[in-house]
Design a protein around this motif. Structure first.
Motif, PDB file in Angstrom:
ATOM      1  N   GLN A   1       0.832  -1.203   0.000  1.00  0.00           N
ATOM      2  CA  GLN A   1       0.000   0.000   0.000  1.00  0.00           C
ATOM      3  C   GLN A   1       0.869   1.257   0.000  1.00  0.00           C
ATOM      4  O   GLN A   1       0.604   2.207  -0.740  1.00  0.00           O
ATOM      5  CB  GLN A   1      -0.899   0.013   1.238  1.00  0.00           C
ATOM      6  CG  GLN A   1      -1.713   1.308   1.393  1.00  0.00           C
ATOM      7  CD  GLN A   1      -2.342   1.429   2.762  1.00  0.00           C
ATOM      8  OE1 GLN A   1      -2.498   0.450   3.478  1.00  0.00           O
ATOM      9  NE2 GLN A   1      -2.701   2.650   3.138  1.00  0.00           N
ATOM     10  N   ARG A   2       1.941   1.200   0.819  1.00  0.00           N
ATOM     11  CA  ARG A   2       2.807   2.374   0.978  1.00  0.00           C
ATOM     12  C   ARG A   2       4.208   1.906   1.350  1.00  0.00           C
ATOM     13  O   ARG A   2       4.374   0.942   2.103  1.00  0.00           O
ATOM     14  CB  ARG A   2       2.234   3.255   2.082  1.00  0.00           C
ATOM     15  CG  ARG A   2       2.826   4.627   2.179  1.00  0.00           C
ATOM     16  CD  ARG A   2       2.303   5.549   1.068  1.00  0.00           C
ATOM     17  NE  ARG A   2       2.582   6.930   1.426  1.00  0.00           N
ATOM     18  CZ  ARG A   2       3.771   7.507   1.366  1.00  0.00           C
ATOM     19  NH1 ARG A   2       4.811   6.796   0.952  1.00  0.00           N
ATOM     20  NH2 ARG A   2       3.936   8.757   1.713  1.00  0.00           N
ATOM     21  N   VAL A   3       5.233   2.583   0.818  1.00  0.00           N
ATOM     22  CA  VAL A   3       6.620   2.240   1.113  1.00  0.00           C
ATOM     23  C   VAL A   3       7.364   3.506   1.548  1.00  0.00           C
ATOM     24  O   VAL A   3       7.337   4.522   0.847  1.00  0.00           O
ATOM     25  CB  VAL A   3       7.331   1.621  -0.108  1.00  0.00           C
ATOM     26  CG1 VAL A   3       8.785   1.307   0.222  1.00  0.00           C
ATOM     27  CG2 VAL A   3       6.614   0.353  -0.563  1.00  0.00           C
ATOM     28  N   PHE A   4       8.024   3.420   2.705  1.00  0.00           N
ATOM     29  CA  PHE A   4       8.792   4.538   3.249  1.00  0.00           C
ATOM     30  C   PHE A   4      10.275   4.147   3.240  1.00  0.00           C
ATOM     31  O   PHE A   4      10.658   3.207   3.927  1.00  0.00           O
ATOM     32  CB  PHE A   4       8.350   4.853   4.678  1.00  0.00           C
ATOM     33  CG  PHE A   4       6.873   5.084   4.829  1.00  0.00           C
ATOM     34  CD1 PHE A   4       6.340   6.355   4.663  1.00  0.00           C
ATOM     35  CD2 PHE A   4       6.017   4.031   5.132  1.00  0.00           C
ATOM     36  CE1 PHE A   4       4.970   6.572   4.808  1.00  0.00           C
ATOM     37  CE2 PHE A   4       4.665   4.231   5.284  1.00  0.00           C
ATOM     38  CZ  PHE A   4       4.123   5.508   5.116  1.00  0.00           C
ATOM     39  N   VAL A   5      11.088   4.855   2.478  1.00  0.00           N
ATOM     40  CA  VAL A   5      12.519   4.577   2.415  1.00  0.00           C
ATOM     41  C   VAL A   5      13.225   5.497   3.409  1.00  0.00           C
ATOM     42  O   VAL A   5      13.217   6.722   3.247  1.00  0.00           O
ATOM     43  CB  VAL A   5      13.082   4.789   1.003  1.00  0.00           C
ATOM     44  CG1 VAL A   5      14.572   4.462   0.973  1.00  0.00           C
ATOM     45  CG2 VAL A   5      12.323   3.922   0.000  1.00  0.00           C
ATOM     46  N   CYS A   6      13.827   4.898   4.440  1.00  0.00           N
ATOM     47  CA  CYS A   6      14.449   5.673   5.513  1.00  0.00           C
ATOM     48  C   CYS A   6      15.961   5.516   5.463  1.00  0.00           C
ATOM     49  O   CYS A   6      16.467   4.394   5.434  1.00  0.00           O
ATOM     50  CB  CYS A   6      13.939   5.196   6.875  1.00  0.00           C
ATOM     51  SG  CYS A   6      12.134   5.214   7.027  1.00  0.00           S
TER      52      CYS A   6
ATOM     53  N   ARG B   1      10.676   9.245   0.536  1.00  0.00           N
ATOM     54  CA  ARG B   1      11.956   9.202   1.236  1.00  0.00           C
ATOM     55  C   ARG B   1      11.869   9.933   2.570  1.00  0.00           C
ATOM     56  O   ARG B   1      11.200  10.961   2.684  1.00  0.00           O
ATOM     57  CB  ARG B   1      13.045   9.845   0.378  1.00  0.00           C
ATOM     58  CG  ARG B   1      13.363   9.082  -0.890  1.00  0.00           C
ATOM     59  CD  ARG B   1      14.523   9.749  -1.626  1.00  0.00           C
ATOM     60  NE  ARG B   1      14.841   9.066  -2.849  1.00  0.00           N
ATOM     61  CZ  ARG B   1      15.626   8.011  -2.944  1.00  0.00           C
ATOM     62  NH1 ARG B   1      16.194   7.516  -1.862  1.00  0.00           N
ATOM     63  NH2 ARG B   1      15.882   7.444  -4.102  1.00  0.00           N
ATOM     64  N   HIS B   2      12.603   9.390   3.557  1.00  0.00           N
ATOM     65  CA  HIS B   2      12.555   9.962   4.899  1.00  0.00           C
ATOM     66  C   HIS B   2      13.924   9.867   5.554  1.00  0.00           C
ATOM     67  O   HIS B   2      14.820   9.171   5.065  1.00  0.00           O
ATOM     68  CB  HIS B   2      11.512   9.223   5.749  1.00  0.00           C
ATOM     69  CG  HIS B   2      10.146   9.250   5.144  1.00  0.00           C
ATOM     70  ND1 HIS B   2       9.195  10.205   5.459  1.00  0.00           N
ATOM     71  CD2 HIS B   2       9.569   8.445   4.211  1.00  0.00           C
ATOM     72  CE1 HIS B   2       8.096   9.982   4.755  1.00  0.00           C
ATOM     73  NE2 HIS B   2       8.302   8.913   3.993  1.00  0.00           N
ATOM     74  N   ARG B   3      14.079  10.522   6.701  1.00  0.00           N
ATOM     75  CA  ARG B   3      15.326  10.489   7.445  1.00  0.00           C
ATOM     76  C   ARG B   3      15.524   9.120   8.099  1.00  0.00           C
ATOM     77  O   ARG B   3      14.631   8.276   8.125  1.00  0.00           O
ATOM     78  CB  ARG B   3      15.324  11.589   8.508  1.00  0.00           C
ATOM     79  CG  ARG B   3      15.462  13.001   7.922  1.00  0.00           C
ATOM     80  CD  ARG B   3      16.846  13.229   7.360  1.00  0.00           C
ATOM     81  NE  ARG B   3      17.872  13.036   8.383  1.00  0.00           N
ATOM     82  CZ  ARG B   3      18.237  13.949   9.267  1.00  0.00           C
ATOM     83  NH1 ARG B   3      17.667  15.149   9.247  1.00  0.00           N
ATOM     84  NH2 ARG B   3      19.184  13.690  10.153  1.00  0.00           N
ATOM     85  N   GLU B   4      16.721   8.912   8.675  1.00  0.00           N
ATOM     86  CA  GLU B   4      17.047   7.638   9.309  1.00  0.00           C
ATOM     87  C   GLU B   4      16.172   7.384  10.535  1.00  0.00           C
ATOM     88  O   GLU B   4      15.616   8.311  11.134  1.00  0.00           O
ATOM     89  CB  GLU B   4      18.523   7.589   9.693  1.00  0.00           C
ATOM     90  CG  GLU B   4      18.931   8.576  10.755  1.00  0.00           C
ATOM     91  CD  GLU B   4      19.419   9.901  10.188  1.00  0.00           C
ATOM     92  OE1 GLU B   4      20.245  10.553  10.853  1.00  0.00           O
ATOM     93  OE2 GLU B   4      18.947  10.288   9.096  1.00  0.00           O
TER      94      GLU B   4
ATOM     95  N   ILE C   1       7.316   4.088  13.929  1.00  0.00           N
ATOM     96  CA  ILE C   1       8.753   4.326  13.769  1.00  0.00           C
ATOM     97  C   ILE C   1       9.014   5.822  13.907  1.00  0.00           C
ATOM     98  O   ILE C   1       8.388   6.636  13.214  1.00  0.00           O
ATOM     99  CB  ILE C   1       9.225   3.820  12.399  1.00  0.00           C
ATOM    100  CG1 ILE C   1       9.181   2.285  12.357  1.00  0.00           C
ATOM    101  CG2 ILE C   1      10.634   4.315  12.092  1.00  0.00           C
ATOM    102  CD1 ILE C   1       9.523   1.694  11.011  1.00  0.00           C
ATOM    103  N   VAL C   2       9.900   6.164  14.804  1.00  0.00           N
ATOM    104  CA  VAL C   2      10.257   7.557  15.034  1.00  0.00           C
ATOM    105  C   VAL C   2      11.567   7.849  14.301  1.00  0.00           C
ATOM    106  O   VAL C   2      12.564   7.140  14.481  1.00  0.00           O
ATOM    107  CB  VAL C   2      10.420   7.856  16.540  1.00  0.00           C
ATOM    108  CG1 VAL C   2      10.779   9.324  16.751  1.00  0.00           C
ATOM    109  CG2 VAL C   2       9.143   7.490  17.292  1.00  0.00           C
ATOM    110  N   LEU C   3      11.561   8.891  13.481  1.00  0.00           N
ATOM    111  CA  LEU C   3      12.729   9.234  12.685  1.00  0.00           C
ATOM    112  C   LEU C   3      13.613  10.247  13.403  1.00  0.00           C
ATOM    113  O   LEU C   3      13.207  10.872  14.374  1.00  0.00           O
ATOM    114  CB  LEU C   3      12.276   9.772  11.328  1.00  0.00           C
ATOM    115  CG  LEU C   3      11.326   8.871  10.530  1.00  0.00           C
ATOM    116  CD1 LEU C   3      10.989   9.511   9.196  1.00  0.00           C
ATOM    117  CD2 LEU C   3      11.926   7.494  10.330  1.00  0.00           C
ATOM    118  N   ALA C   4      14.826  10.413  12.901  1.00  0.00           N
ATOM    119  CA  ALA C   4      15.799  11.299  13.537  1.00  0.00           C
ATOM    120  C   ALA C   4      15.321  12.745  13.574  1.00  0.00           C
ATOM    121  O   ALA C   4      15.692  13.505  14.465  1.00  0.00           O
ATOM    122  CB  ALA C   4      17.131  11.208  12.798  1.00  0.00           C
TER     123      ALA C   4
END
Length: 225
Positions: free
Chosen positions: A69-74, A98-101, A110-113
């Motif tokens: 459904q959805r893909v987040f590249v971290c 695209r997202h941060r680490e 998921i919490v990103l930087a």
């Protein structure tokens, strides 16, 4: 003619699991490494987070997007130098971003930087590469793990032990096209073994190997004999 011994690294066997993500192993969704990936149908209708934007992360995120459904590249921002800098939503189905680490896992969130939160993630796929086995290190005189922890240092031209050039290791460059790299390394080793060319002095080999380590990881690799 030089007497040579080559070593096949088998580096794509032991997954590298990051140790800087809070509660990673307590992620409430499905946690996988790219070594277990088989088919995009596994992710049908899912919200998938992919950690890593190297070759595996880029390829698998696009393949998985055909069913997910959805893909987040971290990934860390500086890790994307070799790939297009897509902005916003992209991909054939317009469902990749695209997202941060990743900083931490909380349940299925998921919490990103940067503080951003990706919610209700079904699968977290680690495209984080592979570690060098202790067996390989024990067989390679004076070898240590590179500052990036996934390569051996020091190596002259990413292939030859700088002190014992008759000992060569295949497959250790960081960013490379695997099959093409192995082909070039095989030609290099064959040329040396058959006397088509000679390597520079030991001092020059050590210096070049240390500079390669400095460029790849920002640290200066020593050379123990």
């Amino acid at each position: 003619m030089a007497e040579c011994s080559g070593m096949r690294t088998g580096r794509y066997q032991e997954p590298l699991i990051p140790d800087n993500i809070e509660s990673l192993m307590n992620f409430a969704g499905k946690l996988e490494h790219s070594i277990s990936y088989r088919h995009p149908s596994t992710y049908l209708g899912q919200r998938v987070a992919v950690l890593g934007s190297g070759s595996s992360g880029e390829e698998l995120s696009r393949e998985i997007s055909s069913t997910a459904q959805r893909v987040f590249v971290c990934a860390h921002q500086n890790s994307r130098a070799f790939f297009p800098q897509e902005e916003g939503i992209y991909g054939e189905r317009r469902n990749i971003s695209r997202h941060r680490e990743i900083h931490a896992c909380q349940g299925r969130d998921i919490v990103l930087a940067c503080g951003e939160r990706l919610t209700d993630i079904d699968t977290l796929l680690l495209c984080t590469g592979f570690r060098v086995s202790n067996t390989l290190l024990s067989l390679f005189p004076g070898a240590v793990l590179s500052g990036n922890q996934i390569c051996i240092t020091p190596l002259y031209l990413n292939t030859f032990h700088p002190v014992y050039p008759e000992l060569m290791v295949f497959g250790m460059p960081m960013a490379s096209v695997v099959n093409a790299t192995y082909h070039c390394q095989a030609k290099l080793v064959t040329g040396y073994a058959t006397g088509q060319f000679r390597l520079p002095s030991e001092k020059q080999r050590i210096f070049a190997a240390q500079q390669t380590e400095l460029k790849q990881s920002g640290r200066l690799g020593g050379c123990r004999t």
